[in-house]
Design a protein around this motif. Structure first.
Motif, mmCIF file in Angstrom:
data_model
loop_
_atom_site.group_PDB
_atom_site.id
_atom_site.type_symbol
_atom_site.label_atom_id
_atom_site.label_comp_id
_atom_site.label_asym_id
_atom_site.label_seq_id
_atom_site.Cartn_x
_atom_site.Cartn_y
_atom_site.Cartn_z
ATOM 1 N N LEU A 85 49.083 23.563 45.767
ATOM 2 C CA LEU A 85 48.420 24.755 46.217
ATOM 3 C C LEU A 85 48.831 26.225 45.779
ATOM 4 C CD1 LEU A 85 48.057 23.467 49.932
ATOM 5 C CD2 LEU A 85 46.523 23.334 48.106
ATOM 6 N N ARG A 86 49.948 26.055 45.232
ATOM 7 C CA ARG A 86 50.874 27.083 44.705
ATOM 8 C C ARG A 86 51.113 28.141 45.719
ATOM 9 N NH1 ARG A 86 50.577 24.056 40.996
ATOM 10 N NH2 ARG A 86 49.788 24.432 38.913
ATOM 11 N N LEU A 87 51.817 27.581 46.881
ATOM 12 C CA LEU A 87 52.491 28.412 47.881
ATOM 13 C C LEU A 87 54.060 27.800 47.897
ATOM 14 C CD1 LEU A 87 52.192 30.414 50.162
ATOM 15 C CD2 LEU A 87 52.000 28.510 51.755
ATOM 16 N N THR A 88 54.769 28.625 47.208
ATOM 17 C CA THR A 88 56.264 28.205 47.185
ATOM 18 C C THR A 88 56.791 28.818 48.271
ATOM 19 O OG1 THR A 88 56.785 30.296 46.092
ATOM 20 C CG2 THR A 88 56.082 28.471 44.307
ATOM 21 N N SER A 89 58.474 28.468 48.244
ATOM 22 C CA SER A 89 59.156 29.154 49.454
ATOM 23 C C SER A 89 59.191 30.792 49.145
ATOM 24 C CB SER A 89 60.531 28.495 49.245
ATOM 25 O OG SER A 89 61.091 29.352 48.087
ATOM 26 N N GLY A 93 58.658 33.347 45.967
ATOM 27 C CA GLY A 93 57.261 33.892 45.801
ATOM 28 C C GLY A 93 57.552 35.424 46.341
ATOM 29 N N TRP A 94 58.484 36.044 46.690
ATOM 30 C CA TRP A 94 58.367 37.415 47.176
ATOM 31 C C TRP A 94 58.097 38.436 46.217
ATOM 32 C CZ3 TRP A 94 61.527 41.421 45.032
ATOM 33 C CH2 TRP A 94 62.556 41.312 44.423
ATOM 34 N N ARG A 95 58.287 38.388 44.936
ATOM 35 C CA ARG A 95 58.036 39.109 43.758
ATOM 36 C C ARG A 95 56.407 39.320 43.817
ATOM 37 N NH1 ARG A 95 62.496 37.197 41.582
ATOM 38 N NH2 ARG A 95 64.256 38.870 41.140
ATOM 39 N N ALA A 96 55.943 37.972 43.965
ATOM 40 C CA ALA A 96 54.341 37.936 43.743
ATOM 41 C C ALA A 96 53.784 38.537 45.004
ATOM 42 C CB ALA A 96 53.835 36.653 43.411
ATOM 43 N N LEU A 97 54.337 38.495 46.091
ATOM 44 C CA LEU A 97 53.843 39.106 47.515
ATOM 45 C C LEU A 97 53.761 40.334 47.295
ATOM 46 C CD1 LEU A 97 53.254 38.580 50.504
ATOM 47 C CD2 LEU A 97 55.645 38.973 50.897
ATOM 48 N N LEU A 98 55.163 41.117 46.928
ATOM 49 C CA LEU A 98 55.046 42.546 46.745
ATOM 50 C C LEU A 98 54.094 42.979 45.657
ATOM 51 C CD1 LEU A 98 59.103 43.269 46.929
ATOM 52 C CD2 LEU A 98 57.281 43.751 48.886
ATOM 53 N N TRP A 99 53.915 42.257 44.512
ATOM 54 C CA TRP A 99 53.045 42.700 43.623
ATOM 55 C C TRP A 99 51.526 42.729 44.080
ATOM 56 C CZ3 TRP A 99 48.577 40.850 41.456
ATOM 57 C CH2 TRP A 99 48.045 41.489 40.581
ATOM 58 N N GLY A 100 51.344 41.747 44.935
ATOM 59 C CA GLY A 100 49.886 41.863 45.571
ATOM 60 C C GLY A 100 49.747 42.967 46.528
ATOM 61 N N LEU A 206 40.192 37.984 45.736
ATOM 62 C CA LEU A 206 41.330 37.290 46.009
ATOM 63 C C LEU A 206 41.088 35.982 45.336
ATOM 64 C CD1 LEU A 206 41.355 37.776 49.679
ATOM 65 C CD2 LEU A 206 43.128 38.203 48.269
ATOM 66 N N GLY A 207 39.939 35.212 44.989
ATOM 67 C CA GLY A 207 39.797 34.375 43.908
ATOM 68 C C GLY A 207 40.180 34.712 42.719
ATOM 69 N N VAL A 208 39.710 35.648 42.313
ATOM 70 C CA VAL A 208 40.108 36.025 40.764
ATOM 71 C C VAL A 208 41.805 36.286 40.768
ATOM 72 C CG1 VAL A 208 40.266 38.160 39.342
ATOM 73 C CG2 VAL A 208 38.237 37.448 40.301
ATOM 74 N N LEU A 209 42.481 36.994 41.751
ATOM 75 C CA LEU A 209 43.971 36.914 41.709
ATOM 76 C C LEU A 209 44.637 35.501 41.706
ATOM 77 C CD1 LEU A 209 44.655 39.717 44.373
ATOM 78 C CD2 LEU A 209 45.067 39.853 42.030
ATOM 79 N N ARG A 210 43.964 34.711 42.630
ATOM 80 C CA ARG A 210 44.497 33.332 42.469
ATOM 81 C C ARG A 210 44.284 32.464 41.148
ATOM 82 N NH1 ARG A 210 45.902 29.130 41.809
ATOM 83 N NH2 ARG A 210 46.089 26.977 43.153
ATOM 84 N N SER A 218 50.506 36.211 45.645
ATOM 85 C CA SER A 218 50.222 37.248 45.236
ATOM 86 C C SER A 218 48.623 37.785 46.150
ATOM 87 C CB SER A 218 49.675 37.493 43.876
ATOM 88 O OG SER A 218 48.579 36.330 43.456
ATOM 89 N N CYS A 219 47.825 36.779 46.459
ATOM 90 C CA CYS A 219 46.816 36.805 47.356
ATOM 91 C C CYS A 219 47.376 37.179 49.006
ATOM 92 C CB CYS A 219 45.905 35.369 47.284
ATOM 93 S SG CYS A 219 45.430 34.948 45.811
ATOM 94 N N ILE A 220 48.097 36.477 49.307
ATOM 95 C CA ILE A 220 48.738 36.963 50.698
ATOM 96 C C ILE A 220 49.137 38.209 50.762
ATOM 97 C CG2 ILE A 220 50.540 36.555 52.330
ATOM 98 C CD1 ILE A 220 50.403 33.617 51.586
ATOM 99 N N GLY A 221 49.972 38.774 49.718
ATOM 100 C CA GLY A 221 50.217 40.182 49.482
ATOM 101 C C GLY A 221 49.118 41.241 49.681
ATOM 102 N N PHE A 222 47.939 41.012 48.720
ATOM 103 C CA PHE A 222 46.720 41.708 48.704
ATOM 104 C C PHE A 222 46.076 41.884 50.168
ATOM 105 C CE2 PHE A 222 42.501 42.645 47.875
ATOM 106 C CZ PHE A 222 42.480 43.716 46.972
#
Length: 275
Positions: A85-89, A93-100, A206-210, A218-222
């Protein structure tokens, strides 16, 4: 299996239920979760978002139900590892979260600047109340638990993952966006043509980001940035802290067109340039 592939597949996965059955079960489960949280708690807290305590209870309950739903479906229906599912800890994942989050904020900021420069919108500020200031501080956590985490885990996590294993990535992007819109309609969140368009296009970006980042954070951040800003904006307008002339133009251009329409184009173009 497409290029993204599922690693470490269970050898018994050939006996797992069909794709249609798995998606149907999880879709119905998601509808039931949100109907329970939205409608089932009305006698205690009133309509969703109308009460601070009710908002917090609904947020916690949504994630408490949605995350186990996907964990059980992943284990017993998919028979595949959670990692697909690509949901890491959050530590990873915090960098991807901030990027989104930054991606949405920058795009919306460009949209806001455009509306102001063209004279379509004028904004003034009053004195903020303690209530609206407090809302700004705790709203991100509620958005994370109520919308960003559970919705992304189900739609850009579970549904995208299963569709992408069978079909091309662009089909998985469109498919999960269609499911997202159908779900929103089923729970009463998309009750007009405008809302249907909003949910479908939001699901597409969001699908494109995923698909292109291969990271659910990154999707969660967006999603988190979008809901944090738009919900706070609505509350601030009601409170009198923000006064807007031309609100519809602001919402269409800054909250929808630039982050979602232009955002999708920018992400795809950037991916193409990188090769």
């Amino acid at each position: 299996m497409n290029a993204e592939g599922e690693e470490h597949a269970n050898p018994n996965s050939s006996r797992r239920p069909s794709l249609f059955f798995r998606i149907t079960i999880v879709f119905l489960g998601a509808v039931l979760v949100w109907l329970l949280v939205f409608e089932g708690l009305d006698p205690f807290f009133g309509p969703a978002y109308s009460d601070r305590v009710g908002h917090a209870v609904r947020a916690v309950l949504t994630s408490a139900l949605a995350v186990p739903l996907i964990a059980l479906a992943r284990r017993h229906l998919d028979r595949r590892p959670w990692g697909g599912l690509r949901l890491t800890s959050l530590r990873l994942g915090w960098r991807a979260l901030l990027w989104g989050m930054v991606f949405w904020l920058v795009a919306a900021g460009v949209g806001l600047a455009t509306t102001l420069a063209l004279g379509w919108v004028s904004i003034s500020f009053g004195a903020p109340s303690a209530r609206v200031l407090l809302l700004f501080t705790y709203l991100p956590l509620l958005v994370f638990l109520y919308e960003a985490l559970p919705e992304e885990l189900i739609f850009r996590g579970y549904f995208y993952r299963n569709l992408a294993d069978r079909y091309a990535r662009w089909m998985a992007v469109v498919g999960q966006a269609a499911l997202f819109t159908l779900w929103a309609t089923a729970i009463g969140a998309a009750g007009s043509v405008e809302r249907v368009v909003l949910f479908f296009t939001f699901g597409i970006v969001l699908g494109v980001l995923r698909a292109l980042t291969n990271n659910l954070w990154s999707c969660i951040g967006f999603h988190l940035a979008s809901q944090w800003v738009t919900q706070f904006y609505s509350a601030a307008v009601r409170d009198g802290f923000v006064r807007v002339d031309g609100g519809p133009a602001l919402e269409v251009v800054a909250f929808w067109f630039f982050p979602i329409v232009v955002g999708s184009i920018v992400v795809v173009a950037g991916a193409a340039v990188r090769g």
